[in-house]
Design an enzyme around this catalytic site. Sequence first.
Site, PDB file in Angstrom:
ATOM      1  NE  ARG A   1      -3.696   2.586  -0.704  1.00  0.00           N
ATOM      2  CZ  ARG A   1      -5.007   2.356  -0.518  1.00  0.00           C
ATOM      3  NH1 ARG A   1      -5.957   3.353   0.053  1.00  0.00           N
ATOM      4  NH2 ARG A   1      -5.517   1.316  -0.302  1.00  0.00           N
TER       5      ARG A   1
ATOM      6  CD  GLU B   1      -2.942  -1.063   0.310  1.00  0.00           C
ATOM      7  OE1 GLU B   1      -3.068  -0.121  -0.420  1.00  0.00           O
ATOM      8  OE2 GLU B   1      -3.847  -2.232   0.310  1.00  0.00           O
TER       9      GLU B   1
ATOM     10  CG  ASP C   1      -5.861  -7.577  -7.122  1.00  0.00           C
ATOM     11  OD1 ASP C   1      -4.799  -7.859  -6.495  1.00  0.00           O
ATOM     12  OD2 ASP C   1      -6.618  -6.735  -6.467  1.00  0.00           O
TER      13      ASP C   1
ATOM     14  CD  GLU D   1     -10.871  -2.244  -8.348  1.00  0.00           C
ATOM     15  OE1 GLU D   1     -12.103  -1.862  -7.990  1.00  0.00           O
ATOM     16  OE2 GLU D   1     -10.080  -2.066  -7.264  1.00  0.00           O
TER      17      GLU D   1
END
Length: 592
Positions: A186, A182, A314, A488
């Site tokens: 980010r 993360e 993913d 998404e």
Amino acid sequence: MSEQTLRERRRKHDLDEVKTNDNDNIKASGSVQPSKPRPNNRSNNYSWLTWGIIIGYLALLLYRNWDRLYDFMHPWFGIKFTSNNEPRSVEILAEPKKQEAIIAAFKHAWSAYERDAFGDDEYHPISRVGSNLTKAGGIGYTIVDSIDTMVLMGLEDEEKRARQWVQNNMNLDRDGDFNTFETTIRVLGGLLSAYYLTNQSIYLERATELGDRMLPVFDTPSGIPMSFINLGRREGVTDKHNHGLSSTAEAATLQLEFRYLSYLTENELYWEAVEKVMKVMKSARVIQGLAPIFISQQTGQFVSSDIRLGSRGDSYYEYLLKQHLQTVRAKTVKKRCIMYDDAMDAIHKYLLKRSPREKILYTSELIPERKQGSTEVTWRQVPKQDHLVCFLGGSLMLGATDGAQMSVPPQMQDFTRGQVRDWRTGVDLIKTCLATYETKTGLSPEIVHFRERDDAIPATSVVHGDWYIKGNRDNSVPYDARYILRPETVESLFIAYRLTGNNYYREFGWRIFKSIEKHCKIPEGGYASILHVDTIPVTYEDKMETFLMSETLKYLYLLFSDDSVLPLDKFVFNTEAHPLPIFTPHMRTGFS
Ligand SMILES: *[C@@H]1O[C@H](CO)[C@@H](O)[C@H](O)[C@H]1NC(C)=O
Ligand SMILES: *[C@@H]1O[C@H](CO)[C@@H](O)[C@H](O)[C@H]1NC(C)=O
């Protein structure tokens, strides 16, 4: 005699004759008798019956194997071969009014955060307070994640205030455990794209400092990074909740950011660390191109765990493509990426399924099971798809065009067979994701299940034809039913629109935007997640995820911009929607 009675008679007559024939059949199967010459009309009826049985049998065979036949025929359905004289491109123009509305939404979100929680990592719009990821204090998750969207939207004052915070208040010397993945996607990704878009050196300075603080996370026996990084102590920390294992997607979704940082700083250390991760994964592959969601830092081997394209899986697949697209490939380098191609083949072979009635294409999950006393693993297929998987439609289309290297829309004769397959699957998966937005709120749930033949589903489920939101036994609100402002689907709509110019994608994107405005907007400021997409009026959850401003609103804005803004053949978007330019590396490349 009237027509009517004639027809009725004939029908009755037919019935009589069928009976007679049935008797014949029974006799025939009971004993072999010398055949007697039959009157002509009887033998005609007899052959009609035989044909009837054969056709009926074939129809049954076809019906039972429809899925397989459909999948086999599918690549050829709906492909248009256009002649060379037809126009080879459509114009992609901006729609300023819609862009204005999306900018207003961004301001509504940002100004509430700035008013109530400026500097905190996360924002809670109902209670109007912020919070930090660790007790050690914030590192600017929300601020840094939002800067490039401000630049794209032309919000100069907002960007200036955010930059001043990065310059004067951002402090990475925090003795707390931050999630490796993360923080990379980010904060590091946000700083790097902010730097690219503004040329403000402070962003690169902070990015370099962050990269240096994070490097120890790769100090493991295999080179697979640990799940957490203590930025203050510069120490990797393992994930105690998951037996110290690392998530596959988390370890394989650092490459775009660290490689670009190497390119900018001319320091190869970042590049080498993340390239090694891919080499380890490449040699550890199990079922052809599919990767289980957990991998060991000790051995560099995958451990027996679920295979899925949703959480923890993913962006492994997403970055296989994007790492390949990120660097300008020398003419001599092979054009396709083997790891990506293998993965897409395996997804087609093992994960894609169609629902029985509506033939909706979806991706299933595989769960490993071991019979007692046996070492052999069998895989159970579960018809469950996370909203997270909706990135895959756009990603497949982008991969099919080798990173927007074709005309808009692409001409099918320019595709190989594999590219046709991926393109068609991408188009269909987007349709599936859009179908899951057909709810009372017009928003899609976090997780959907698909119907199977003869399945038994909890009575508390909310059924929408062939897909449903699985209910809990105790009738409590299922986790699956929420919409947490996820990006998404609009991400895939943006890519599909840029690659085709087909207005259908813009129209649906606009509907999603209006649904967010209607159901997630908090009048006093900000946007909130909702707990059930099929319940009106909605119940809020007190959280505004940072990806609303970095991804959802950015992709919606880009969906309505012209194609000179971040063209897909010049940029790759990291998995948090931070655009990074495609570049020519000055170091060795290529794990494939
Ligand atoms: C979050 O961290 C920042 C920086 O240390 C601090 O100023 C702020 O008060 C913290 N916010 C909360 C809600 O604890
Ligand atoms: C940033 O600097 C580079 C190199 O000087 C230049 O090509 C580019 O246009 C600049 N970008 C912006 C947004 O100013």
